[in-house]
Every structure is written in C-alpha cells, then in structure tokens.
Design a protein around this motif. Structure first.
Motif, short mmCIF file in Angstrom:
data_model
loop_
_atom_site.label_atom_id
_atom_site.label_comp_id
_atom_site.label_asym_id
_atom_site.label_seq_id
_atom_site.Cartn_x
_atom_site.Cartn_y
_atom_site.Cartn_z
N VAL A 64 0.85 -1.20 0.00
CA VAL A 64 0.00 0.00 0.00
C VAL A 64 0.89 1.24 0.00
O VAL A 64 1.85 1.34 0.78
N ALA A 65 0.57 2.20 -0.88
CA ALA A 65 1.34 3.44 -0.94
C ALA A 65 0.40 4.59 -1.29
O ALA A 65 -0.61 4.41 -1.97
N HIS A 66 0.76 5.78 -0.82
CA HIS A 66 0.00 7.00 -1.10
C HIS A 66 0.93 8.00 -1.78
O HIS A 66 2.14 7.99 -1.57
N ASP A 67 0.33 8.89 -2.59
CA ASP A 67 1.14 9.88 -3.29
C ASP A 67 1.30 11.17 -2.50
O ASP A 67 1.93 12.12 -2.98
N SER A 68 0.78 11.21 -1.28
CA SER A 68 0.88 12.43 -0.49
C SER A 68 0.66 12.13 0.98
O SER A 68 -0.14 11.25 1.33
N VAL A 69 1.36 12.86 1.83
CA VAL A 69 1.14 12.72 3.28
C VAL A 69 -0.22 13.27 3.68
O VAL A 69 -0.70 13.00 4.78
N ALA A 70 -0.88 14.04 2.78
CA ALA A 70 -2.19 14.60 3.10
C ALA A 70 -3.22 13.52 3.37
O ALA A 70 -4.22 13.77 4.04
N ALA A 71 -2.97 12.32 2.84
CA ALA A 71 -3.91 11.22 3.07
C ALA A 71 -4.02 10.85 4.55
O ALA A 71 -5.02 10.26 4.97
N PHE A 72 -3.03 11.22 5.34
CA PHE A 72 -3.01 10.85 6.76
C PHE A 72 -3.40 12.02 7.66
O PHE A 72 -3.40 11.88 8.87
#
Length: 251
Positions: A64-72
């Motif tokens: 699992v990976a996200h393209d931005s820390v904004a997701a957290f």
C-alpha cells in the motif's frame, strides 16, 4: 489538496490504457515520485527494517502506498516510510509483490502488477554511464521531443534544493558525436548520484529513442559555465520555501 503529477499520469493512463506513451509516462512519473507507505509497526530501536502494509488483490499481495502525506491528515498518528517509486520497485523486484497506489482525487487504488514493477526496476537498473568525451562546441538546445522536455521539467522540479540551477544545451563531442548536455550547477554534496539517476530515468522512460543526454556537475565559478550560459536553457532549482539543510533526500 492539489492533484499530484502521479495522479495526473495515472488518470491519463486509465483513459488510454493501450497508449504506450501514456504507459511510459506513468512509469516515468512513478519512478521519481515520493511514495508514502503506511507501516505495520514501528521499526525496532537501532534497526532500519520496516514492514509496509499490504493488501491482497487477485490473490497477489500489493504494498500500500500513497502519493501524499495529506492522506493521513486528521487521523491518528501512524508510522510511515517515504520511498521513491524506483527504490520501491527495486526493493520488490522478483518478489511477486505488486503496488496498490492510493492517489489524490481517485476513489479506488491503482494496482500496479508485480511484473510491471519488475520491468521498471530492471529497465533502470544500469543507471547512468560515465563518458570521457570532451565538449567541442555548445549550441542552443534543439530538436528534443516535447515529452522529454516535460519529463525533464518535472524531474528538475522534484530536485528543488539539490542544486542551484541546471543548464540544457546542445553539444558537439570530441568523439564526433552530437547530443545534449544538462549541466547542474552548485549541487549539494551527495546529490550528484540521485540527480543523474533521475535524468537517466526521464530519458529512458520518455519514449525518445535515439536521444543522447549527458549530465555534468559544475561549481558556481567554473569557467565553462559562462560558455554554457550564452546558449543554454536555464532551469532554476533553488527551493523558494526552505533553505537546504542536512543531507539531500534521495529520489
């Protein structure tokens, strides 16, 4: 939250899944993107070993990976790791593990198959090569494909703070060949390798067959810089928000 370059590339690929140019652009952007990986737990004290979260899709594990820390943002604090797409593909090479990308503005994750990650890792495994030829004449850049110029602009933006500027010029080499030269000026200590690797990836995954683009690193007072500046296209790379401190982040 503004849409990330990776999200834009993914949406274009999903609209045109049979388009090789869209696929290569997705791989190129992914290779240089900084991905945020949620972890299963904190690393042991003194250890650099971490275990990223995975999900099953089609019977295959996907990191699992996200393209931005904004997701957290707004949630409970949790351990994460940041890794470039290329570094992650190299870490997963040959393990039969895919990637579940959660992208800004997309409801469902983009699933990248294990064989696609393997291809990315192996296609860029060699990295940039060293050459000994000397530049004989410098000219304004000419004839580079628009897709490659876009990829270079994106890579140099990712490298903000790692160098002062970069200059792009056409060049005649002492071995009789012709090509283009990208000269980084004022690179921070330790930044040369990740900068060169990023440009190598941009060229390799731009779909620009037969293009030669060499990279060199110059000091601010190097005499050759005056010659380059007369004809070259300049890209400013100083981070406008924060003065560089500490070692560079590898991309």
């Amino acid at each position: 939250m503004p849409e990330t370059p990776l999200a834009r590339a993914a949406k274009l690929f999903l609209l045109r899944p049979e388009d090789d140019a869209a696929r290569l652009r997705l791989y190129e952007v992914l290779s240089g993107a900084e991905l945020v990986l949620p972890l299963q737990g904190e690393a042991e004290p003194g250890s650099e070993d971490v275990t990223p979260e995975t999900v099953e899709a089609g019977g295959v594990p996907h990191v699992v990976a996200h393209d931005s820390v904004a997701a957290f943002a707004g949630g409970a604090p949790r351990p994460t790791a940041t890794l470039s797409g290329l570094a992650l593909s190299q870490m997963l090479d040959g393990q039969g593990v895919g990637l579940a990308l959660h992208l800004e503005g997309m409801a469902d994750p983009l699933l990248v198959a294990p064989e696609s990650l393997d291809w990315l890792a192996r296609n860029l495994a060699g990295g940039p090569s060293r050459v000994e030829a000397r530049p004989l004449a410098l000219h304004p850049p000419k004839g580079l494909p628009a897709g490659l110029l876009t990829a270079l602009d994106r890579r140099l933006a990712q490298g903000e703070g790692l160098a002062t500027a970069a200059w792009l010029a056409a060049v005649d080499w002492s071995d009789g060949s012709r090509g283009h030269l990208l000269a980084f000026v004022g690179a921070r200590p330790g930044a040369e390798e990740p900068l060169a690797a990023g440009i190598n990836a941009a060229v390799a995954l731009s779909g620009s067959d037969g293009v030669r683009l060499d990279v060199t690193f110059l000091d601010e007072g190097d005499p050759v810089l005056e010659r380059i500046a007369r004809v070259a296209l300049r890209f400013d790379m100083v981070d406008p928000m924060e003065p560089p401190t500490g070692p560079p982040r590898l991309r």
